[in-house]
Design a protein around this motif. Structure first.
Motif, PDB file in Angstrom:
ATOM      1  N   ASP A 120       0.825  -1.207   0.000  1.00  0.00           N
ATOM      2  CA  ASP A 120       0.000   0.000   0.000  1.00  0.00           C
ATOM      3  C   ASP A 120       0.858   1.255   0.000  1.00  0.00           C
ATOM      4  O   ASP A 120       1.955   1.293   0.573  1.00  0.00           O
ATOM      5  CB  ASP A 120      -0.917   0.032   1.227  1.00  0.00           C
ATOM      6  N   VAL A 121       0.319   2.309  -0.608  1.00  0.00           N
ATOM      7  CA  VAL A 121       0.891   3.648  -0.506  1.00  0.00           C
ATOM      8  C   VAL A 121      -0.001   4.446   0.434  1.00  0.00           C
ATOM      9  O   VAL A 121      -1.215   4.567   0.196  1.00  0.00           O
ATOM     10  CB  VAL A 121       0.975   4.344  -1.880  1.00  0.00           C
ATOM     11  N   LEU A 122       0.584   4.962   1.493  1.00  0.00           N
ATOM     12  CA  LEU A 122      -0.168   5.750   2.466  1.00  0.00           C
ATOM     13  C   LEU A 122       0.073   7.228   2.215  1.00  0.00           C
ATOM     14  O   LEU A 122       1.217   7.668   2.053  1.00  0.00           O
ATOM     15  CB  LEU A 122       0.254   5.397   3.890  1.00  0.00           C
ATOM     16  N   ILE A 123      -0.997   8.010   2.183  1.00  0.00           N
ATOM     17  CA  ILE A 123      -0.906   9.463   2.078  1.00  0.00           C
ATOM     18  C   ILE A 123      -1.500  10.043   3.343  1.00  0.00           C
ATOM     19  O   ILE A 123      -2.702   9.906   3.601  1.00  0.00           O
ATOM     20  CB  ILE A 123      -1.627  10.001   0.833  1.00  0.00           C
ATOM     21  N   ASP A 124      -0.658  10.649   4.136  1.00  0.00           N
ATOM     22  CA  ASP A 124      -1.059  11.177   5.441  1.00  0.00           C
ATOM     23  C   ASP A 124      -1.745  10.094   6.270  1.00  0.00           C
ATOM     24  O   ASP A 124      -2.737  10.340   6.950  1.00  0.00           O
ATOM     25  CB  ASP A 124      -1.972  12.395   5.274  1.00  0.00           C
ATOM     26  N   GLY A 125      -1.209   8.880   6.171  1.00  0.00           N
ATOM     27  CA  GLY A 125      -1.721   7.765   6.966  1.00  0.00           C
ATOM     28  C   GLY A 125      -2.859   6.998   6.340  1.00  0.00           C
ATOM     29  O   GLY A 125      -3.228   5.929   6.846  1.00  0.00           O
ATOM     30  N   GLU A 126      -3.450   7.519   5.247  1.00  0.00           N
ATOM     31  CA  GLU A 126      -4.583   6.853   4.612  1.00  0.00           C
ATOM     32  C   GLU A 126      -4.100   6.108   3.373  1.00  0.00           C
ATOM     33  O   GLU A 126      -3.458   6.688   2.498  1.00  0.00           O
ATOM     34  CB  GLU A 126      -5.656   7.876   4.212  1.00  0.00           C
ATOM     35  N   PRO A 127      -4.427   4.802   3.240  1.00  0.00           N
ATOM     36  CA  PRO A 127      -3.974   4.045   2.076  1.00  0.00           C
ATOM     37  C   PRO A 127      -4.734   4.430   0.816  1.00  0.00           C
ATOM     38  O   PRO A 127      -5.953   4.671   0.849  1.00  0.00           O
ATOM     39  CB  PRO A 127      -4.259   2.595   2.473  1.00  0.00           C
ATOM     40  N   LEU A 128      -4.005   4.497  -0.291  1.00  0.00           N
ATOM     41  CA  LEU A 128      -4.680   4.659  -1.574  1.00  0.00           C
ATOM     42  C   LEU A 128      -5.446   3.386  -1.902  1.00  0.00           C
ATOM     43  O   LEU A 128      -5.030   2.285  -1.523  1.00  0.00           O
ATOM     44  CB  LEU A 128      -3.656   4.938  -2.673  1.00  0.00           C
ATOM     45  N   PRO A 129      -6.571   3.504  -2.598  1.00  0.00           N
ATOM     46  CA  PRO A 129      -7.332   2.300  -2.959  1.00  0.00           C
ATOM     47  C   PRO A 129      -6.483   1.368  -3.814  1.00  0.00           C
ATOM     48  O   PRO A 129      -5.765   1.816  -4.723  1.00  0.00           O
ATOM     49  CB  PRO A 129      -8.511   2.862  -3.761  1.00  0.00           C
TER      50      PRO A 129
END
Length: 204
Positions: free
Chosen positions: A95-104
């Motif tokens: 997963d790639v996390l952006i500000d802690g949220e994973p991209l779909p």
């Protein structure tokens, strides 16, 4: 920064009865030596109140320029893509996390568009933070903007004018719009947007 460079000397606050830092024998209820150009104002000092005295401390223009430049340099360094992107984007397994949220997670195309004056730096920082994630990377930058070699090798580079739009910017914008419209529900698009994008993204 301009206000700091051109403003009168900074104000320093001292309690009533405090001594001048460079003239210990002189208390704050009178004008301290070296402050002829900046009058000392007191609040309730003479009446025995608990006010404070305000002194326009004499600071040289060279000192103010040095401090202003240091503040400016620190602000610019803090806003560099190489510092901001890694603080918000990271890999966690697949997963790639952006500000802690994973991209779909998606089985389709994964596209990154970096747009603006900082677009080449944003793309370079993305490549370092999330290597291998994007199937395609597009960079829209002003004419003449330096592009790192790793970005040139990994991305399609588009150009436009800043601060006034031009025909190249229109062509680049329509290219990005066509790609965006072609994406479906199984695809993912990440946009890295920086200042200057409003001029570069012009499609009247």
């Amino acid at each position: 920064v301009w206000d700091i460079l051109m403003s009168p000397p900074f104000l320093a606050h001292y309690p009533c009865g405090a001594t001048h830092p460079e003239h210990p024998s002189v208390q704050s209820e009178r004008n301290w030596p070296g402050t002829q150009n900046s009058k000392l104002r007191t609040q309730n000092c003479r009446s025995g109140g608990a006010g404070s005295a305000t002194l326009s401390a004499m600071v040289s223009l060279a000192d103010m320029r040095r401090d202003a430049r240091a503040a400016f340099d620190a602000a610019v360094a803090a806003a560099q893509p190489q510092r901001l992107v890694p603080s918000l984007v990271r890999l966690s397994g697949e997963d790639v996390l952006i500000d802690g949220e994973p991209l779909p997670r998606t089985a389709g195309r994964r596209v990154v568009m970096a747009i603006g004056k900082a677009a080449p730096g944003l793309a370079a920082a993305w490549l370092e933070a999330a290597p291998g994630w994007a199937n395609k990377i597009f960079v829209l930058a002003p004419h003449g903007a330096p592009v790192p070699n790793e970005v040139q090798n990994a991305a399609t580079i588009l150009y436009g004018a800043h601060p006034y739009p031009d025909s190249d910017g229109e062509i680049s914008t329509r290219t990005l719009l066509d790609i965006s419209r072609s994406l479906g529900e199984n695809d993912a698009l990440v946009v890295l947007l920086s200042g200057g994008g409003s001029a570069l993204l012009a499609a009247p």
